[in-house]
Design an enzyme around this catalytic site. Structure first.
Site, PDB file in Angstrom:
ATOM      1  CG  ASP A  95      -2.117   0.885   1.099  1.00 41.63           C
ATOM      2  OD1 ASP A  95      -2.343   1.429   0.001  1.00 41.63           O
ATOM      3  OD2 ASP A  95      -2.821   1.079   2.107  1.00 41.63           O
ATOM      4  CG  HIS A  96      -1.098   5.129   0.608  1.00 43.48           C
ATOM      5  ND1 HIS A  96      -1.332   6.191  -0.225  1.00 43.48           N
ATOM      6  CD2 HIS A  96      -2.316   4.618   0.922  1.00 43.48           C
ATOM      7  CE1 HIS A  96      -2.635   6.324  -0.412  1.00 43.48           C
ATOM      8  NE2 HIS A  96      -3.256   5.382   0.262  1.00 43.48           N
ATOM      9  CD  GLU A 169      -3.358   4.143   4.977  1.00 43.42           C
ATOM     10  OE1 GLU A 169      -4.246   3.283   5.049  1.00 43.42           O
ATOM     11  OE2 GLU A 169      -2.857   4.512   3.906  1.00 43.42           O
ATOM     12  CG  HIS A 212      -6.379   7.284   4.255  1.00 44.14           C
ATOM     13  ND1 HIS A 212      -5.276   7.982   3.847  1.00 44.14           N
ATOM     14  CD2 HIS A 212      -6.515   6.253   3.385  1.00 44.14           C
ATOM     15  CE1 HIS A 212      -4.749   7.398   2.780  1.00 44.14           C
ATOM     16  NE2 HIS A 212      -5.491   6.351   2.480  1.00 44.14           N
ATOM     17  CG  HIS A 248      -6.438   4.632  -2.057  1.00 46.44           C
ATOM     18  ND1 HIS A 248      -5.216   4.504  -1.441  1.00 46.44           N
ATOM     19  CD2 HIS A 248      -6.350   3.919  -3.210  1.00 46.44           C
ATOM     20  CE1 HIS A 248      -4.415   3.769  -2.182  1.00 46.44           C
ATOM     21  NE2 HIS A 248      -5.084   3.400  -3.262  1.00 46.44           N
ATOM     22  CG  ASN A 270      -6.703   0.374  -0.894  1.00 45.74           C
ATOM     23  OD1 ASN A 270      -6.847  -0.424  -1.816  1.00 45.74           O
ATOM     24  ND2 ASN A 270      -5.604   1.090  -0.752  1.00 45.74           N
ATOM     25  CG  ASP A 272      -6.131  -0.255   7.425  1.00 45.24           C
ATOM     26  OD1 ASP A 272      -6.211  -1.252   8.159  1.00 45.24           O
ATOM     27  OD2 ASP A 272      -5.190   0.551   7.503  1.00 45.24           O
TER      28      ASP A 272
END
Length: 342
Positions: A95-96, A169, A212, A248, A270, A272
């Site tokens: 990821d990122h 994040e 996020h 995202h 995504n 999380d």
């Protein structure tokens, strides 16, 4: 082949785009959370993506190591071994990765894949994400193009980002950026596609107000129409072509918003924050209900049956797996697995 090769993964992505569903990409930080994703995908009869961020990879390597690349390799090798016992397919992503972490994260992982391929072994990861959104668009595209050149030689897909995903994040806080940067322009999407598509397979995390984390209704203004306009601009500039899009910051989004993005070419979302909460919520519930057993209160010895980590970690795994199943249904991929013989 539960951890897929490049040919099968491309087939999965093309099918998702054609049939307008997306694969959930779950960030994991441990073998327990990886197990939860595998269980959830199996229950939903869905293929999916397991991914790890820079912070997650460092955490997984342990306090004695604290090395992003080593943690990511350990996670990939674990998933590759365990997934072979499941009847669904899994792709592995990072990821990122911001520019400052390339040398310590993505580049060592590409090097490890190059070593393994030379020895006739599979890639470590199917795809890497380079987040150059903090750079100017020309510099972002330049760096992304150079990275994709190398990735393509090893059949690695590169995910890139234009615009900025808001929120925080892994310690990377973008809350101070201007609101205009939360929305990718059609021109940016065209420029990225023109530069990257001739080099190799890529995914584009085009931003449309996504953030996020989970926020109260009204605090985040999503504009999925931006994705539609960008795809139309690409098709005008390069007839018959379009981008594979990534959503995202999807936690907390409405089902209507999610489904709209699928119609515009989103094939990966995504997840999380929601799965983090599901995992931790089950542990918190266990601790509150067994307070006097998990602690040695007033000189007592506690209750080994409840302070043993296994009972509450099993509950956490199941709780997170349940959230994985829900995500598969939300993204219309439940029941669509190509199966173990893909």
């Amino acid at each position: 082949m539960p951890v897929v090769d490049n040919k099968t993964y491309c087939r999965m992505l093309d099918r998702a785009k054609k049939e307008r569903f997306a694969f959930p990409a779950f960030n994991v930080t441990s073998t327990e959370t990886a197990n939860a994703v595998l269980l959830g995908l199996k229950t939903a009869k869905a293929d999916g993506i397991i991914q790890i961020s820079t912070g997650g990879a460092e955490f997984l390597s342990g306090l004695g190591i604290k090395d992003m690349a080593k943690g990511a390799i350990a996670l990939a090798d674990y998933v590759r071994y365990m997934a072979d016992f499941y009847d669904i397919n899994v792709a592995l992503h990072t990821d990122h990765c911001h520019p400052k972490h390339l040398e310590g994260f993505v580049l060592p992982l590409i090097e490890e894949t190059e070593r393994r391929r030379a020895a006739g072994r599979p890639n470590v990861f199917n795809a890497h994400m380079f987040d150059g959104s903090e750079l100017s668009i020309p510099e972002n595209i330049k760096r992304s193009s150079e990275l994709l050149e190398r990735c393509a030689k090893s059949e690695i897909i590169l995910e890139v980002e234009t615009g900025v995903v808001g929120g925080e994040e892994d310690g990377h806080d973008t809350s101070g950026v201007g609101k205009e940067k939360l929305y990718t322009t059609p021109e940016d999407m065209v420029d990225v596609h023109k530069a990257l598509a001739p080099i190799g397979r890529y995914m584009l995390a085009a931003t449309f107000g996504n953030v996020h984390g989970v926020y109260k209704p009204g605090n985040v203004v999503l504009k999925p129409q931006i994705l539609k306009e960008g795809q139309e601009a690409i098709a005008q500039a390069k007839p018959g072509e379009s981008a594979l899009l990534v959503f995202h910051g999807g936690s907390g989004s409405s089902l209507e918003e999610i489904h709209e993005t699928l119609d515009y070419g989103v094939i990966k979302m995504n997840i999380d924050t929601d799965t983090q909460y599901a995992f931790t919520r089950a542990i918190a519930d266990h601790m509150f209900k067994n307070y006097d057993g998990v602690l040695k209160v007033d000189g007592e010895v506690g209750n080994k049956k409840v302070f043993d980590p296994r009972p509450y970690m099993k509950k956490a795994e199941q709780s997170m797996a349940d959230r994985v199943v829900r995500a598969c249904h939300d993204l219309r991929c439940a029941g669509t697995s190509l199966g173990k013989e893909a």
